[in-house]
Design a protein around this motif. Structure first.
Motif, PDB file in Angstrom:
ATOM      1  N   THR A   1       0.846  -1.188   0.000  1.00 26.33           N
ATOM      2  CA  THR A   1       0.000   0.000   0.000  1.00 26.33           C
ATOM      3  C   THR A   1       0.881   1.238   0.000  1.00 26.33           C
ATOM      4  O   THR A   1       2.050   1.168   0.400  1.00 26.33           O
ATOM      5  CB  THR A   1      -0.940   0.005   1.229  1.00 26.33           C
ATOM      6  N   ALA A   2       0.343   2.356  -0.445  1.00 25.50           N
ATOM      7  CA  ALA A   2       1.069   3.628  -0.375  1.00 25.50           C
ATOM      8  C   ALA A   2       0.775   4.258   0.978  1.00 25.50           C
ATOM      9  O   ALA A   2      -0.386   4.375   1.391  1.00 25.50           O
ATOM     10  CB  ALA A   2       0.635   4.549  -1.498  1.00 25.50           C
ATOM     11  N   PHE A   3       1.839   4.632   1.685  1.00 27.34           N
ATOM     12  CA  PHE A   3       1.694   5.256   3.001  1.00 27.34           C
ATOM     13  C   PHE A   3       2.887   6.170   3.218  1.00 27.34           C
ATOM     14  O   PHE A   3       4.026   5.756   3.019  1.00 27.34           O
ATOM     15  CB  PHE A   3       1.616   4.173   4.092  1.00 27.34           C
ATOM     16  N   ASP A   4       2.635   7.406   3.614  1.00 31.83           N
ATOM     17  CA  ASP A   4       3.702   8.394   3.831  1.00 31.83           C
ATOM     18  C   ASP A   4       4.592   8.574   2.600  1.00 31.83           C
ATOM     19  O   ASP A   4       5.807   8.745   2.717  1.00 31.83           O
ATOM     20  CB  ASP A   4       4.575   8.037   5.033  1.00 31.83           C
ATOM     21  N   GLY A   5       3.996   8.480   1.424  1.00 33.01           N
ATOM     22  CA  GLY A   5       4.743   8.711   0.199  1.00 33.01           C
ATOM     23  C   GLY A   5       5.649   7.566  -0.230  1.00 33.01           C
ATOM     24  O   GLY A   5       6.501   7.750  -1.099  1.00 33.01           O
ATOM     25  N   ARG A   6       5.493   6.397   0.377  1.00 38.05           N
ATOM     26  CA  ARG A   6       6.296   5.217   0.024  1.00 38.05           C
ATOM     27  C   ARG A   6       5.395   3.998  -0.070  1.00 38.05           C
ATOM     28  O   ARG A   6       4.357   3.934   0.568  1.00 38.05           O
ATOM     29  CB  ARG A   6       7.354   4.918   1.090  1.00 38.05           C
ATOM     30  N   GLU A   7       5.875   3.011  -0.828  1.00 36.34           N
ATOM     31  CA  GLU A   7       5.185   1.724  -0.814  1.00 36.34           C
ATOM     32  C   GLU A   7       5.610   0.971   0.433  1.00 36.34           C
ATOM     33  O   GLU A   7       6.801   0.877   0.739  1.00 36.34           O
ATOM     34  CB  GLU A   7       5.530   0.921  -2.073  1.00 36.34           C
ATOM     35  N   ARG A   8       4.625   0.476   1.152  1.00 36.88           N
ATOM     36  CA  ARG A   8       4.891  -0.242   2.400  1.00 36.88           C
ATOM     37  C   ARG A   8       4.030  -1.503   2.418  1.00 36.88           C
ATOM     38  O   ARG A   8       3.011  -1.592   1.747  1.00 36.88           O
ATOM     39  CB  ARG A   8       4.556   0.628   3.591  1.00 36.88           C
ATOM     40  N   GLU A   9       4.446  -2.452   3.241  1.00 40.98           N
ATOM     41  CA  GLU A   9       3.665  -3.672   3.423  1.00 40.98           C
ATOM     42  C   GLU A   9       2.670  -3.443   4.556  1.00 40.98           C
ATOM     43  O   GLU A   9       3.004  -2.857   5.587  1.00 40.98           O
ATOM     44  CB  GLU A   9       4.579  -4.857   3.730  1.00 40.98           C
ATOM     45  N   ARG A  10       1.436  -3.937   4.346  1.00 42.79           N
ATOM     46  CA  ARG A  10       0.358  -3.728   5.305  1.00 42.79           C
ATOM     47  C   ARG A  10      -0.423  -5.020   5.459  1.00 42.79           C
ATOM     48  O   ARG A  10      -0.637  -5.751   4.502  1.00 42.79           O
ATOM     49  CB  ARG A  10      -0.559  -2.624   4.783  1.00 42.79           C
ATOM     50  N   CYS A  11      -0.866  -5.269   6.671  1.00 44.68           N
ATOM     51  CA  CYS A  11      -1.706  -6.440   6.941  1.00 44.68           C
ATOM     52  C   CYS A  11      -3.165  -6.068   6.730  1.00 44.68           C
ATOM     53  O   CYS A  11      -3.677  -5.164   7.411  1.00 44.68           O
ATOM     54  CB  CYS A  11      -1.492  -6.926   8.373  1.00 44.68           C
ATOM     55  N   PRO A  12      -3.862  -6.750   5.810  1.00 40.59           N
ATOM     56  CA  PRO A  12      -5.272  -6.426   5.581  1.00 40.59           C
ATOM     57  C   PRO A  12      -6.171  -6.845   6.749  1.00 40.59           C
ATOM     58  O   PRO A  12      -7.259  -6.286   6.912  1.00 40.59           O
ATOM     59  CB  PRO A  12      -5.621  -7.207   4.311  1.00 40.59           C
ATOM     60  N   THR A  13      -5.711  -7.771   7.578  1.00 39.32           N
ATOM     61  CA  THR A  13      -6.517  -8.208   8.718  1.00 39.32           C
ATOM     62  C   THR A  13      -6.340  -7.270   9.911  1.00 39.32           C
ATOM     63  O   THR A  13      -7.314  -6.752  10.451  1.00 39.32           O
ATOM     64  CB  THR A  13      -6.141  -9.654   9.124  1.00 39.32           C
ATOM     65  N   CYS A  14      -5.086  -7.030  10.307  1.00 37.94           N
ATOM     66  CA  CYS A  14      -4.802  -6.152  11.457  1.00 37.94           C
ATOM     67  C   CYS A  14      -4.908  -4.672  11.074  1.00 37.94           C
ATOM     68  O   CYS A  14      -5.025  -3.812  11.943  1.00 37.94           O
ATOM     69  CB  CYS A  14      -3.403  -6.398  11.999  1.00 37.94           C
ATOM     70  N   GLU A  15      -4.772  -4.398   9.776  1.00 39.47           N
ATOM     71  CA  GLU A  15      -4.756  -3.054   9.227  1.00 39.47           C
ATOM     72  C   GLU A  15      -3.540  -2.242   9.685  1.00 39.47           C
ATOM     73  O   GLU A  15      -3.567  -1.017   9.700  1.00 39.47           O
ATOM     74  CB  GLU A  15      -6.067  -2.299   9.534  1.00 39.47           C
ATOM     75  N   ASP A  16      -2.479  -2.940  10.056  1.00 36.64           N
ATOM     76  CA  ASP A  16      -1.246  -2.280  10.487  1.00 36.64           C
ATOM     77  C   ASP A  16      -0.210  -2.324   9.374  1.00 36.64           C
ATOM     78  O   ASP A  16      -0.105  -3.314   8.647  1.00 36.64           O
ATOM     79  CB  ASP A  16      -0.642  -2.990  11.714  1.00 36.64           C
ATOM     80  N   VAL A  17       0.576  -1.251   9.286  1.00 35.84           N
ATOM     81  CA  VAL A  17       1.740  -1.251   8.412  1.00 35.84           C
ATOM     82  C   VAL A  17       2.833  -2.043   9.127  1.00 35.84           C
ATOM     83  O   VAL A  17       3.031  -1.907  10.336  1.00 35.84           O
ATOM     84  CB  VAL A  17       2.218   0.197   8.125  1.00 35.84           C
ATOM     85  N   VAL A  18       3.529  -2.898   8.387  1.00 33.82           N
ATOM     86  CA  VAL A  18       4.659  -3.645   8.951  1.00 33.82           C
ATOM     87  C   VAL A  18       5.918  -2.891   8.546  1.00 33.82           C
ATOM     88  O   VAL A  18       6.318  -2.890   7.383  1.00 33.82           O
ATOM     89  CB  VAL A  18       4.686  -5.109   8.444  1.00 33.82           C
ATOM     90  N   TRP A  19       6.497  -2.197   9.497  1.00 32.04           N
ATOM     91  CA  TRP A  19       7.646  -1.328   9.232  1.00 32.04           C
ATOM     92  C   TRP A  19       8.905  -2.147   9.025  1.00 32.04           C
ATOM     93  O   TRP A  19       9.222  -3.023   9.821  1.00 32.04           O
ATOM     94  CB  TRP A  19       7.841  -0.352  10.402  1.00 32.04           C
ATOM     95  N   HIS A  20       9.619  -1.851   7.959  1.00 30.86           N
ATOM     96  CA  HIS A  20      10.905  -2.494   7.655  1.00 30.86           C
ATOM     97  C   HIS A  20      11.979  -1.471   7.995  1.00 30.86           C
ATOM     98  O   HIS A  20      12.175  -0.502   7.275  1.00 30.86           O
ATOM     99  CB  HIS A  20      10.949  -2.880   6.177  1.00 30.86           C
ATOM    100  N   ASN A  21      12.656  -1.675   9.128  1.00 32.33           N
ATOM    101  CA  ASN A  21      13.619  -0.709   9.651  1.00 32.33           C
ATOM    102  C   ASN A  21      15.041  -1.252   9.649  1.00 32.33           C
ATOM    103  O   ASN A  21      15.244  -2.467   9.723  1.00 32.33           O
ATOM    104  CB  ASN A  21      13.231  -0.314  11.077  1.00 32.33           C
ATOM    105  N   PRO A  22      16.037  -0.353   9.609  1.00 22.76           N
ATOM    106  CA  PRO A  22      17.427  -0.812   9.674  1.00 22.76           C
ATOM    107  C   PRO A  22      17.768  -1.357  11.055  1.00 22.76           C
ATOM    108  O   PRO A  22      17.153  -0.985  12.054  1.00 22.76           O
ATOM    109  CB  PRO A  22      18.242   0.444   9.359  1.00 22.76           C
ATOM    110  N   VAL A  23      18.753  -2.220  11.082  1.00 24.11           N
ATOM    111  CA  VAL A  23      19.248  -2.816  12.319  1.00 24.11           C
ATOM    112  C   VAL A  23      20.388  -1.933  12.844  1.00 24.11           C
ATOM    113  O   VAL A  23      21.330  -1.637  12.109  1.00 24.11           O
ATOM    114  CB  VAL A  23      19.765  -4.246  12.052  1.00 24.11           C
TER     115      VAL A  23
END
Length: 178
Positions: free
Chosen positions: A19-41
């Motif tokens: 999905t598009a969110f904050d001007g970027r393509e991001r992965e989102r759970c359609p059930t929880c409706e949460d964005v799954v953030w991919h962050n650096p380690v």
């Protein structure tokens, strides 16, 4: 939040959608409706510089584990939960070399990102410390097959190789206290 690209929701296991969110393509759970953030380690390293000889030398380790087995690096690694970068850097230094330095003796050298590997992004905070502020003699520890001080000239004259992402930190640290 995940450190590698996710295909499934870490909470409910549902297949993710883009999905598009904050001007970027991001992965989102359609059930929880949460964005799954991919962050650096977050990682931290410390270059200990010995200025007692003719030319400064930097404490380095030869990697014994992937990635880069056999390459030389500045001692460092992943931060743990509850650690600040300075504490992580000195813990990794001691684990990999047996050399101990107080976190208060560290100076900020740099902060870098490295190219993603298998989708994992890393952000490293690099520190430098004077050998005069450290105790212990270098001994290969946890992730290392060797630990020693190298001057840039000694390293250049050897047939050894640096992991490319670490060589510039090594060279910058060698002239830090000039």
């Amino acid at each position: 939040m995940v450190s590698r690209p996710a295909e499934f929701c870490p909470h409910c296991g549902t297949s993710l959608e883009t999905t598009a969110f904050d001007g970027r393509e991001r992965e989102r759970c359609p059930t929880c409706e949460d964005v799954v953030w991919h962050n650096p380690v977050p990682c931290a390293s410390v270059a200990v510089v010995d200025r007692s000889g003719e030319t400064p030398a930097v404490l380095c380790v030869e990697r014994a584990v992937p990635p880069g087995v056999g390459d030389w690096t500045i001692p460092g690694g992943h931060m743990e939960i509850g650690e600040d970068p300075e504490t992580a850097a000195v813990r990794e230094l001691e684990e990999e070399t047996g050399v101990v330095v107080d976190p208060g003796a560290l100076e900020l050298l740099d902060a870098t990102t490295m190219p993603p590997r298998d989708g994992k992004h890393v952000l490293t905070v690099h520190y430098v410390a004077d050998r005069a502020d450290a105790t212990g003699e270098p001994t290969a520890g946890s992730d290392a097959s060797a630990a020693r001080f190298w001057s840039p000239a000694e390293f250049d004259a050897s047939e050894k190789t640096f992991r490319p992402i670490h060589e510039q930190r090594f060279r910058n640290a060698a002239v830090w206290f000039e």
